[in-house]
Scaffold this motif. Sequence first.
Motif, PDB file in Angstrom:
ATOM      1  N   LEU A 136     -53.716 -19.609 -32.686  1.00  0.00           N
ATOM      2  CA  LEU A 136     -54.256 -20.343 -31.533  1.00  0.00           C
ATOM      3  C   LEU A 136     -55.738 -20.657 -31.698  1.00  0.00           C
ATOM      4  O   LEU A 136     -56.253 -21.546 -31.037  1.00  0.00           O
ATOM      5  N   SER A 137     -56.433 -19.932 -32.552  1.00  0.00           N
ATOM      6  CA  SER A 137     -57.876 -20.123 -32.634  1.00  0.00           C
ATOM      7  C   SER A 137     -58.349 -20.610 -34.003  1.00  0.00           C
ATOM      8  O   SER A 137     -59.539 -20.838 -34.193  1.00  0.00           O
ATOM      9  N   HIS A 199     -51.417 -28.989 -37.392  1.00  0.00           N
ATOM     10  CA  HIS A 199     -52.316 -28.039 -36.742  1.00  0.00           C
ATOM     11  C   HIS A 199     -52.386 -28.304 -35.242  1.00  0.00           C
ATOM     12  O   HIS A 199     -52.211 -27.403 -34.417  1.00  0.00           O
ATOM     13  N   THR A 200     -52.631 -29.591 -34.901  1.00  0.00           N
ATOM     14  CA  THR A 200     -52.702 -29.958 -33.487  1.00  0.00           C
ATOM     15  C   THR A 200     -51.407 -29.611 -32.759  1.00  0.00           C
ATOM     16  O   THR A 200     -51.419 -29.024 -31.668  1.00  0.00           O
ATOM     17  N   SER A 202     -49.020 -27.433 -33.574  1.00  0.00           N
ATOM     18  CA  SER A 202     -48.741 -26.000 -33.454  1.00  0.00           C
ATOM     19  C   SER A 202     -49.601 -25.382 -32.358  1.00  0.00           C
ATOM     20  O   SER A 202     -49.122 -24.567 -31.563  1.00  0.00           O
ATOM     21  N   ARG A 203     -50.861 -25.809 -32.300  1.00  0.00           N
ATOM     22  CA  ARG A 203     -51.754 -25.238 -31.281  1.00  0.00           C
ATOM     23  C   ARG A 203     -51.299 -25.663 -29.881  1.00  0.00           C
ATOM     24  O   ARG A 203     -51.239 -24.842 -28.961  1.00  0.00           O
ATOM     25  N   ASP A 204     -50.958 -26.955 -29.736  1.00  0.00           N
ATOM     26  CA  ASP A 204     -50.516 -27.438 -28.419  1.00  0.00           C
ATOM     27  C   ASP A 204     -49.223 -26.765 -27.978  1.00  0.00           C
ATOM     28  O   ASP A 204     -49.053 -26.424 -26.798  1.00  0.00           O
ATOM     29  N   GLN A 207     -49.911 -23.056 -27.078  1.00  0.00           N
ATOM     30  CA  GLN A 207     -50.659 -22.950 -25.826  1.00  0.00           C
ATOM     31  C   GLN A 207     -49.756 -23.282 -24.637  1.00  0.00           C
ATOM     32  O   GLN A 207     -49.826 -22.628 -23.588  1.00  0.00           O
TER      33      GLN A 207
END
Length: 265
Positions: A136-137, A199-200, A202-204, A207
Amino acid sequence: MPELPEAEAARARIADGALNRTIEAIELGEVSHMDMPDADARARLIGTQFTRTHRHGKYIFVGSKGGPWLHIHLGMAGSIRVCEAGADLPKYVRFTVVFEGDHRLHFRDPRKFGHVELIEDVDAFIGGKGLGPDALSIGDNAFAQAIGGTRGAVKSALLSQRKLAGIGNLWADETLYRTGVDPEARACDLDAGRIGEMHTASRDILQAVVDTGADYSRLPGDWLIHHRNAGDDCTRCDGTIEKKTVGGRTSYFCASHQTKGEAHG
DNA sequence: TTTACTGTTAGGAC
DNA sequence: TGTCCTAACAGTAA
């Protein structure tokens, strides 16, 4: 079932209900074949309080006042419950912290794949495990470095906790589905733009799942999570969901819009 | 009754 | 040395 969002939900549950209460006892359930703190370690927690929590990938840490950290891994089926006095004992409880006033923190784990242990230093623990940055970071460059350049299947790279900590089978599939990448694509065949999109995505995705408290029923109906059955209609094109094993894990994907991204042939 | 399963890791192949 | 793959762990549910 436990990936990063479940670990985060469990951490939040602990932070909300189990901090700043004096620990009166530690109780063990049926724990054969499980890693659990021994009697000396458990005794170190009596009389102290938990004061802070931390999470890295799927790993949960609960810090005691001036003392050791309790590390919890949920394994394949573990979960955390914080109960008021008088609540019924859930099934498959392996580890219970009893606080003043009979307030309780239960670690349930039907399949006994989880772990509980006392550690002295969180950073040293993470380093010792060789865990990659938290999913997440992690920053753009670190993500590209972790995932790009791998010669094996991109899904295997996403699942590797040494490269990137927190993504498991379900959200690896969801990330690949959203970005149109075949789970068997070689990561080194994907261009930088594709890696950035992953990346975008997976993070979205992570979250969004965290924001629901890991309640999958509240996720949008067009997500793959609701269509993990071979033969289901793809929600992103006219294709059909298929199933294959990649890196030893069951993978659901749409062969119509998920491609290997090879530069040539 | 048989099979598959969301995670991790030891061990072996290359 | 590193990277990748498989099997095994235990219990439940379809």
